[in-house]
Motif scaffolding. Structure first.
Motif, PDB file in Angstrom:
ATOM      1  N   MET A   1       0.778  -1.236  -0.147  1.00 44.42           N
ATOM      2  CA  MET A   1      -0.071  -0.126  -0.004  1.00 44.42           C
ATOM      3  C   MET A   1       0.987   1.201   0.107  1.00 44.42           C
ATOM      4  O   MET A   1       1.899   1.358   0.796  1.00 44.42           O
ATOM      5  CB  MET A   1      -0.730  -0.079   1.399  1.00 44.42           C
ATOM      6  N   GLU A   2       0.249   2.324  -0.669  1.00 46.50           N
ATOM      7  CA  GLU A   2       1.109   3.610  -0.657  1.00 46.50           C
ATOM      8  C   GLU A   2       0.502   4.571   0.613  1.00 46.50           C
ATOM      9  O   GLU A   2      -0.646   4.484   0.418  1.00 46.50           O
ATOM     10  CB  GLU A   2       1.063   4.361  -1.797  1.00 46.50           C
ATOM     11  N   VAL A   3       1.279   5.072   0.982  1.00 47.99           N
ATOM     12  CA  VAL A   3       0.837   6.185   2.078  1.00 47.99           C
ATOM     13  C   VAL A   3       0.900   7.472   1.231  1.00 47.99           C
ATOM     14  O   VAL A   3       1.763   8.085   1.054  1.00 47.99           O
ATOM     15  CB  VAL A   3       1.929   6.332   3.394  1.00 47.99           C
ATOM     16  N   LYS A   4      -0.524   7.932   1.252  1.00 50.00           N
ATOM     17  CA  LYS A   4      -0.799   9.160   0.182  1.00 50.00           C
ATOM     18  C   LYS A   4      -0.744  10.443   1.313  1.00 50.00           C
ATOM     19  O   LYS A   4      -0.548  11.477   0.766  1.00 50.00           O
ATOM     20  CB  LYS A   4      -1.918   8.966  -0.472  1.00 50.00           C
ATOM     21  N   ALA A  80     -13.122   6.563  12.470  1.00 50.15           N
ATOM     22  CA  ALA A  80     -12.318   5.721  11.477  1.00 50.15           C
ATOM     23  C   ALA A  80     -12.649   4.852  10.550  1.00 50.15           C
ATOM     24  O   ALA A  80     -13.844   4.008  11.054  1.00 50.15           O
ATOM     25  CB  ALA A  80     -11.006   5.431  12.246  1.00 50.15           C
ATOM     26  N   ASN A  81     -12.274   4.497   9.559  1.00 53.33           N
ATOM     27  CA  ASN A  81     -12.839   3.402   8.787  1.00 53.33           C
ATOM     28  C   ASN A  81     -11.642   2.538   8.448  1.00 53.33           C
ATOM     29  O   ASN A  81     -11.184   2.835   7.141  1.00 53.33           O
ATOM     30  CB  ASN A  81     -13.663   4.044   7.427  1.00 53.33           C
ATOM     31  N   LYS A  82     -11.526   1.879   8.997  1.00 53.96           N
ATOM     32  CA  LYS A  82     -10.072   0.880   8.967  1.00 53.96           C
ATOM     33  C   LYS A  82      -8.999   1.552   8.576  1.00 53.96           C
ATOM     34  O   LYS A  82      -8.070   1.000   7.812  1.00 53.96           O
ATOM     35  CB  LYS A  82     -10.363  -0.060   7.615  1.00 53.96           C
ATOM     36  N   THR A  83      -9.083   2.715   9.126  1.00 51.91           N
ATOM     37  CA  THR A  83      -7.670   3.790   8.852  1.00 51.91           C
ATOM     38  C   THR A  83      -6.571   3.049   9.545  1.00 51.91           C
ATOM     39  O   THR A  83      -6.637   2.680  10.882  1.00 51.91           O
ATOM     40  CB  THR A  83      -7.855   5.079   9.353  1.00 51.91           C
ATOM     41  N   MET A  84      -5.447   2.987   8.917  1.00 56.90           N
ATOM     42  CA  MET A  84      -4.188   2.707   9.401  1.00 56.90           C
ATOM     43  C   MET A  84      -3.852   3.603  10.461  1.00 56.90           C
ATOM     44  O   MET A  84      -3.642   4.835  10.121  1.00 56.90           O
ATOM     45  CB  MET A  84      -3.136   2.330   8.562  1.00 56.90           C
ATOM     46  N   ASN A 113      -6.965   0.810  12.650  1.00 56.03           N
ATOM     47  CA  ASN A 113      -6.024  -0.591  12.551  1.00 56.03           C
ATOM     48  C   ASN A 113      -4.589  -0.247  12.911  1.00 56.03           C
ATOM     49  O   ASN A 113      -3.869   0.201  12.032  1.00 56.03           O
ATOM     50  CB  ASN A 113      -6.234  -1.190  10.938  1.00 56.03           C
ATOM     51  N   PRO A 114      -4.408  -0.415  14.140  1.00 59.35           N
ATOM     52  CA  PRO A 114      -3.094   0.037  14.684  1.00 59.35           C
ATOM     53  C   PRO A 114      -1.908  -0.904  14.001  1.00 59.35           C
ATOM     54  O   PRO A 114      -2.135  -2.199  14.179  1.00 59.35           O
ATOM     55  CB  PRO A 114      -2.960  -0.107  16.236  1.00 59.35           C
ATOM     56  N   VAL A 115      -0.974  -0.235  13.325  1.00 62.12           N
ATOM     57  CA  VAL A 115       0.072  -0.889  12.647  1.00 62.12           C
ATOM     58  C   VAL A 115       1.481  -1.319  13.478  1.00 62.12           C
ATOM     59  O   VAL A 115       2.263  -1.868  13.009  1.00 62.12           O
ATOM     60  CB  VAL A 115       0.181  -0.757  10.981  1.00 62.12           C
ATOM     61  N   ALA A 116       1.507   0.156  14.170  1.00 63.10           N
ATOM     62  CA  ALA A 116       2.876  -0.026  14.980  1.00 63.10           C
ATOM     63  C   ALA A 116       2.501   0.776  16.085  1.00 63.10           C
ATOM     64  O   ALA A 116       1.636   1.904  15.987  1.00 63.10           O
ATOM     65  CB  ALA A 116       3.795   0.285  14.056  1.00 63.10           C
ATOM     66  N   ILE A 157       4.231  -0.602   5.620  1.00 61.17           N
ATOM     67  CA  ILE A 157       2.920  -0.317   5.001  1.00 61.17           C
ATOM     68  C   ILE A 157       2.784  -0.674   3.477  1.00 61.17           C
ATOM     69  O   ILE A 157       2.031  -1.121   2.788  1.00 61.17           O
ATOM     70  CB  ILE A 157       2.267   1.084   5.481  1.00 61.17           C
ATOM     71  N   THR A 158       4.080  -0.425   3.127  1.00 57.94           N
ATOM     72  CA  THR A 158       4.428  -0.319   1.405  1.00 57.94           C
ATOM     73  C   THR A 158       4.301  -2.061   1.126  1.00 57.94           C
ATOM     74  O   THR A 158       3.527  -2.492   0.219  1.00 57.94           O
ATOM     75  CB  THR A 158       5.611   0.308   1.118  1.00 57.94           C
ATOM     76  N   ALA A 159       4.847  -2.761   1.990  1.00 57.34           N
ATOM     77  CA  ALA A 159       4.692  -4.272   1.747  1.00 57.34           C
ATOM     78  C   ALA A 159       3.229  -4.819   2.080  1.00 57.34           C
ATOM     79  O   ALA A 159       3.044  -5.942   1.685  1.00 57.34           O
ATOM     80  CB  ALA A 159       5.517  -4.890   3.081  1.00 57.34           C
ATOM     81  N   LEU A 160       2.363  -4.142   2.569  1.00 58.72           N
ATOM     82  CA  LEU A 160       1.128  -4.708   2.945  1.00 58.72           C
ATOM     83  C   LEU A 160       0.073  -4.622   1.728  1.00 58.72           C
ATOM     84  O   LEU A 160       0.108  -3.626   0.955  1.00 58.72           O
ATOM     85  CB  LEU A 160       0.298  -3.629   3.949  1.00 58.72           C
TER      86      LEU A 160
END
Ligand SMILES: Cc1cc2nc3c(=O)[nH]c(=O)nc-3n(C[C@H](O)[C@H](O)[C@H](O)COP(=O)(O)O)c2cc1C
Ligand code: SF4
Ligand code: SF4
Length: 269
Positions: A1-4, A80-84, A113-116, A157-160
């Protein structure tokens, strides 16, 4: 995924949490960075919607090993809506106890969605020049850690494949949460001999405890002891005079002087 787009959402009376979040975002090297500063009273009235194609770094200080009640109230306005999300707490070199777990769980309840996650160190709200407690932190070493953390999160995140990829983050802390701030009805006082009645203290108070009526008037019962009025006063006229507060600061100065380092979760260090 790209972080825009990166959104920084925070409650940060003395600015250390804000500084940590800004540097994590810097490490992500993303052009679109939006600030949602919920510290001031209008923050409590702000409704916020976040989206699945952005990343939110959400941060608050640690008060009594927990999240400040005002931070929780403000964060509860977020949908939030599944926002990382990257939940971050900043503490004054004593302990963060249950606060990071509390923020991670709250973020999940709000739809993130907590990622770190991370716990960083900031100058203690009760610190002064004469009674230092983690003075000057986050310092250059902390800032570099925040930047590197941001870069690693971006890699992760890029790898997700999608924003709702489940993360298994093990965060220290107890549930049910314990601790919390001791109830104390105290507030800083104003040295009228050096106060210029500029009003800055009133404008930075998160709880509208201060008003200006020819002089500085403080509603002690509204004070959360954040010390923003003290750290922002240009003449040094706002001070802690209360003996219990002075004792707490001395205890922290004597017992919490060994440097702690940021703790990071959800990335390979
Ligand atoms: C009422 C109160 C309670 C606090 N409790 C703790 C604590 O339990 N542990 C700790 O290490 N620091 C504690 N601190 C210090 C803050 O967490 C620290 O100074 C933080 O960097 C402040 O963040 P800010 O600059 O974003 O306001 C407390 C500060 C206040 C005002
Ligand atoms: S910020 Fe300081 S000088 Fe200005 S009104 Fe408040 S106490 Fe007085
Ligand atoms: S009066 Fe209390 S709540 Fe307001 S800025 Fe000062 S310490 Fe913080």
């Amino acid at each position: 995924m790209e972080v825009k787009q990166v959104r920084l959402i925070y409650f940060s009376p003395t600015g250390t949490t804000q500084k940590v979040l800004e540097n994590i975002a810097k490490g992500m090297n993303c052009e679109n960075i939006e600030h949602v500063n919920l510290t001031l009273p209008e923050g409590a009235r702000q409704k916020i919607q976040t989206f699945s194609d952005e990343l939110v770094i959400i941060g608050a200080p640690v008060y009594g090993g927990r999240l400040p009640a005002d931070a929780i109230n403000r964060f509860k306005q977020i949908k939030a809506n599944k926002t990382m999300a990257i939940p971050i707490v900043v503490y004054g070199n004593r302990e963060f106890e249950d606060a990071l777990l509390e923020l991670k769980n709250l973020a999940a309840e709000l739809g993130f969605n907590p990622v770190a996650d991370g716990a960083f160190i900031g100058e203690h709200s009760f610190a002064t020049k004469d009674v230092p407690i983690a003075n000057g932190r986050p310092d250059s070493l902390d800032i570099q850690k925040a930047i590197d953390f941001g870069a690693k999160i971006k890699e992760k995140i890029t790898a997700l494949k999608s924003c709702d990829a489940q993360m298994d983050l093990k965060i220290p802390g107890r549930f049910p949460y314990e601790g919390g701030v001791r109830s104390m009805v105290v507030s800083p006082v104003t040295r009228e001999d050096i106060c210029t009645v500029c009003g800055l203290c009133a404008s930075v108070c998160p709880t509208e405890a201060i008003s200006i009526n020819g002089k500085v008037v403080t509603k002690t019962e509204l004070c959360i002891r954040c010390s923003s009025c003290i750290k922002n006063c240009p003449t040094g006229a706002r001070i802690w005079e209360d003996s219990a507060m002075k004792n707490i600061a001395s205890w922290l100065n004597e017992n919490c002087s060994i440097r702690k380092e940021p703790m990071l979760f959800g990335i390979d260090e």
